[in-house]
Design an enzyme around this catalytic site. Structure first.
Site, PDB file in Angstrom:
ATOM      1  N   GLY A  91       0.760  -1.242   0.000  1.00 18.65           N
ATOM      2  CA  GLY A  91       0.000   0.000   0.000  1.00 18.65           C
ATOM      3  C   GLY A  91       0.787   1.287   0.000  1.00 18.65           C
ATOM      4  O   GLY A  91       0.224   2.358   0.243  1.00 18.65           O
ATOM      5  N   ASP A 120       2.767  -1.131  -9.868  1.00 23.03           N
ATOM      6  CA  ASP A 120       4.125  -1.322  -9.338  1.00 23.03           C
ATOM      7  C   ASP A 120       4.507  -2.798  -9.328  1.00 23.03           C
ATOM      8  O   ASP A 120       5.213  -3.255  -8.444  1.00 23.03           O
ATOM      9  CB  ASP A 120       4.198  -0.739  -7.920  1.00 23.03           C
ATOM     10  CG  ASP A 120       5.625  -0.468  -7.468  1.00 23.03           C
ATOM     11  OD1 ASP A 120       6.468  -0.134  -8.328  1.00 23.03           O
ATOM     12  OD2 ASP A 120       5.902  -0.589  -6.261  1.00 23.03           O
ATOM     13  N   LYS A 163       5.647   0.786 -13.472  1.00 23.73           N
ATOM     14  CA  LYS A 163       6.993   0.291 -13.170  1.00 23.73           C
ATOM     15  C   LYS A 163       7.507  -0.598 -14.302  1.00 23.73           C
ATOM     16  O   LYS A 163       6.784  -1.442 -14.827  1.00 23.73           O
ATOM     17  CB  LYS A 163       6.965  -0.510 -11.874  1.00 23.73           C
ATOM     18  CG  LYS A 163       8.315  -1.069 -11.447  1.00 23.73           C
ATOM     19  CD  LYS A 163       8.149  -1.829 -10.148  1.00 23.73           C
ATOM     20  CE  LYS A 163       9.451  -2.330  -9.586  1.00 23.73           C
ATOM     21  NZ  LYS A 163       9.279  -2.899  -8.235  1.00 23.73           N
TER      22      LYS A 163
END
Length: 424
Positions: A136, A229, A269
């Site tokens: 998170g 990510d 990412k």
């Protein structure tokens, strides 16, 4: 590059002066106004187009390979990671940010996201879809930035991640963000497998991707910011990091392009950017965003290959045909290019400049520096830490000023309920 150097006077460690902390790296990519023609099937890419990217991959892997023997023995592996930790300019910053600014879930991911938000000047962060998100850090950074910098009255978010279980490498809910906010999360527990629309958050599955995008837009409209990510644990096989993550990175990107609203922004990412499929995926992005960048935040360790692709101001949505082709490619995945790369020579030149700047210069410089520190400070890690401590403080203080951190009011904090045995 920064003007802050390592200075320790004369003596045997003068070479420490030669390495300087990094600045935020941002390389702009040109928008492609010509029509997007997605390839239905594999076609041959002229070798000349990919030659310098392949050379870049070889050069970087040769430097990485110097560390490979150290990974084979527990003692040398431990020492290497201690050394690399010592030259990390942001080690210790997370606790300072947490306690000074009332911040939550301050992981390395938090630092990177906050830096990206502050540097890239996004116009709206009030409604976000964060994918591949546990535990998170991105959500927490956006929440902090939204209230302390953008001053929006609310922050609305949805998120997804590969559902944490003992059978996967998924990151766990260490801070209780999922446990305490179940209505914000799109993935489901394996206990619900009997449901027709069960979704465990795995973005390498085409049906999951389509379903996650649908759920996100049903719960949150418009979506101003999409982040992802994701990264697969490659063990010690860092030379294949980009290749092993191709499908995951395609899936997380496709989820974003299926859900992000017009005018929205995207942060994805990636690692190295040398594979033909990765290059073609960036080419696809260049048709959808007014501004497109390859970035490397200063808080992203310079010894790793991590990069973040940023798209600003989405100009159009998918056509039904584009959506169909890309979902089918994910379902029956192969790593041939999504587009004819010969049509994107100028864009590829810009991508290569990013590869050269981030990986061939900065990453190789810091990998070599890390190995030199390993040889000189193998049994003197405490001494290395003492040498670097003054400049770490200067650089971390400078980072906090540049990134305009302010205290988060208690009423704006995320609801967390860290489960027993967590790291919170």
């Amino acid at each position: 590059m920064s003007n802050y150097y390592y200075y320790y006077g004369g003596g045997r460690y003068d070479w420490l002066k030669t390495v300087e902390p990094t600045n935020f790296l941002k390389i702009g990519l040109p928008y492609q106004a010509h029509p997007l023609h997605l390839q239905h099937q594999a076609t041959t890419t002229p070798p000349s187009i990919l030659e310098k990217f392949k050379r870049a991959d070889i050069l970087l892997n040769e430097v990485k390979a110097e560390m490979d023997p150290l990974m084979l023995q527990p003692e040398t592996e431990k020492k290497l990671y201690q050394i690399l930790g010592s030259i990390d300019m942001f080690k210790g910053l997370r606790k300072k940010v947490e306690f000074t600014y009332n911040a939550q879930i301050v992981t390395n991911a938090w630092l990177k996201m906050y830096e990206l938000l502050n540097t890239m000047n996004f116009n709206n962060t009030s409604q976000a879809f964060c994918n591949c998100e546990l535990p998170g850090g991105f959500i927490s950074a956006i929440n902090h930035f939204n209230y302390t910098m953008m001053h929006y009255p609310t922050f609305n978010w949805v998120a997804s991640s590969l559902y944490p279980s003992s059978e996967t490498d998924a990151l766990e809910d260490h801070y209780g963000l999922y446990q305490c906010n179940p209505d914000n999360w799109l993935m489901q527990s394996p206990l619900l497998k009997k449901n027709v629309d069960y979704n465990d958050g795995d973005v390498t599955i085409a049906s999951n991707v389509k379903n996650l995008a649908l759920r996100a837009t049903q719960r949150l409209t418009p979506i101003h910011l999409y982040t992802a990510d994701g990264g697969i644990n490659v063990g010690h096989d860092y030379n294949k990091q980009e290749e092993l993550n191709l499908k995951l990175h395609f899936g997380q990107a496709l989820t974003g392009l299926l859900s992000l609203s017009k005018g929205g922004n995207m942060i994805l990412k990636h690692y190295t950017l040398n594979h033909a499929f990765t290059l073609s995926l960036i080419c696809v992005f260049s048709h959808f965003f007014e501004e497109l960048y390859i970035t490397k935040p200063t808080s992203s360790r310079p010894t790793n290959s991590e990069t973040y692709i940023v798209g600003k101001n989405r100009l159009r949505l998918f056509t039904p045909k584009e959506e169909q082709i890309l979902l089918k490619r994910l379902e029956f995945f192969n790593d041939t290019p999504l587009v004819d790369l010969s049509l994107y020579q100028n864009l590829l030149e810009s991508i290569y400049f990013a590869v050269e700047t981030i990986h061939l210069k900065q990453q190789i410089e810091f990998l070599n520096f890390g190995m030199k520190c390993y040889r000189h400070f193998y049994n003197k890690i405490k001494l290395l830490n003492e040498y670097l401590a003054p400049k770490k403080k200067i650089f971390q203080d400078r980072w906090r000023v540049l990134n305009k951190l302010y205290v988060l009011e208690k009423k704006h904090k995320l609801k967390l309920c860290a489960p027993q045995g967590s790291v919170a």
